[in-house]
Write a protein that holds these residues in place. Structure first.
Motif, short mmCIF file in Angstrom:
data_model
loop_
_atom_site.label_atom_id
_atom_site.label_comp_id
_atom_site.label_asym_id
_atom_site.label_seq_id
_atom_site.Cartn_x
_atom_site.Cartn_y
_atom_site.Cartn_z
N VAL A 1 53.08 17.13 -20.51
CA VAL A 1 53.54 15.83 -20.97
C VAL A 1 54.01 15.99 -22.42
N LYS B 1 57.20 13.43 -18.42
CA LYS B 1 56.57 14.40 -17.53
C LYS B 1 57.60 15.48 -17.21
N VAL C 1 48.94 19.66 -18.57
CA VAL C 1 48.30 18.93 -17.48
C VAL C 1 47.42 19.91 -16.72
N SER C 2 46.12 19.71 -16.82
CA SER C 2 45.17 20.67 -16.22
C SER C 2 44.94 20.43 -14.74
N GLY C 3 45.32 19.25 -14.24
CA GLY C 3 45.12 18.96 -12.83
C GLY C 3 45.74 17.64 -12.46
N GLY C 4 45.73 17.33 -11.16
CA GLY C 4 46.30 16.09 -10.68
C GLY C 4 46.64 16.20 -9.21
N LEU C 5 47.22 15.14 -8.67
CA LEU C 5 47.64 15.15 -7.27
C LEU C 5 48.71 16.23 -7.09
N GLU C 6 48.44 17.21 -6.26
CA GLU C 6 49.32 18.37 -6.16
C GLU C 6 50.73 17.98 -5.71
N TYR D 1 52.31 15.29 -6.43
CA TYR D 1 53.00 14.74 -7.60
C TYR D 1 53.42 15.86 -8.54
N LEU D 2 52.52 16.79 -8.81
CA LEU D 2 52.85 17.89 -9.70
C LEU D 2 54.00 18.73 -9.13
#
Length: 236
Positions: free
Chosen positions: A134, A188, A217-222, A224-225
């Protein structure tokens, strides 16, 4: 300080946001002034500190084998390459696209950087050009912030951008206290797009030193990434 000057290196390159520019090379020209420390030389010295033939070979290799959406991203890529030569302390670089439209002879970018202000994101934090990050900044008006966001999203340097609530900031600049309203925004994107994004923000922003920070960004909904990774086009 001594200088090495490369003047009017003309090449064909893939650069531009339009569809035809992705398969039809455009004519560009490059000027570069490389600043080096002055070192004493013996009359018998025959080898230069930096071989400009090597530099030109490296520039040609980048131009011939890589694609760029923006002149700014091409200039940043060339700048990073030039600073691989440890003796170079600063670089003044100009990159022009010749005849982008019928009535204009050329458009270009003009960058000056020193070795001390090269990197935005340390390698220890961001290790891969496709890592999702970000980018955060702010503008003095909502209109300018929106313009920057839309430009970067349209160029596919960011998957999306958000204009946040206005805030009041206070800071000291040139020994004076300043207080005014700012309009924060965030983008993003992926790590490989950080430098061209920063170049575009610097180009549009009225501040001499605009605030630009990067949050990994260390993680999140894959899913979305993955969408962010697939949306952002970084030809580097």
């Amino acid at each position: 300080m001594s200088k090495i000057i490369l003047r009017n290196l003309v090449k064909k390159a893939f650069v531009g946001v339009y569809a035809y520019e992705q398969y039809q090379k455009q004519t560009i020209s490059i000027n570069a002034t490389l600043h080096l420390p002055i070192k004493p030389h013996s009359p018998t010295d025959s080898k230069p500190e930096i071989d400009y033939d090597d530099i030109i070979f490296g520039i040609n290799n980048i131009i011939n084998n890589e694609k760029f959406l923006l002149l700014e991203s091409m200039a940043q890529r060339l700048m990073a390459y030039l600073f691989e030569y440890q003796l170079i302390e600063s670089v003044h670089l100009q990159v022009f696209k010749e005849r982008p439209v019928e009535c204009i002879e050329s458009v270009g970018v003009d960058l000056f950087k020193t070795r001390s202000n090269l990197a935005i994101a340390p390698e220890s934090v961001i290790n891969c050009s496709k890592d999702v990050v970000v980018v955060k900044s702010h503008a003095p008006s909502a209109e300018l912030a929106t313009d920057i966001i839309q430009c970067l999203v349209e160029c596919k340097l960011a998957a999306c951008g958000n204009l946040l609530h206005s805030a009041v900031t206070s800071y000291v600049w040139e020994n004076k206290m300043h207080t005014h309203t700012i309009f924060p925004f965030e983008l993003k994107t992926v790590a490989g797009a950080i430098n061209p994004i920063a170049a575009e923000i610097e180009r549009k922003h009225p501040d001499i030193v605009p605030e630009i920070t990067v949050q990994p960004v260390s993680g999140g909904l894959e899913s979305y990434l993955n969408w962010v990774r697939e949306t952002v086009k970084v030809f580097q």
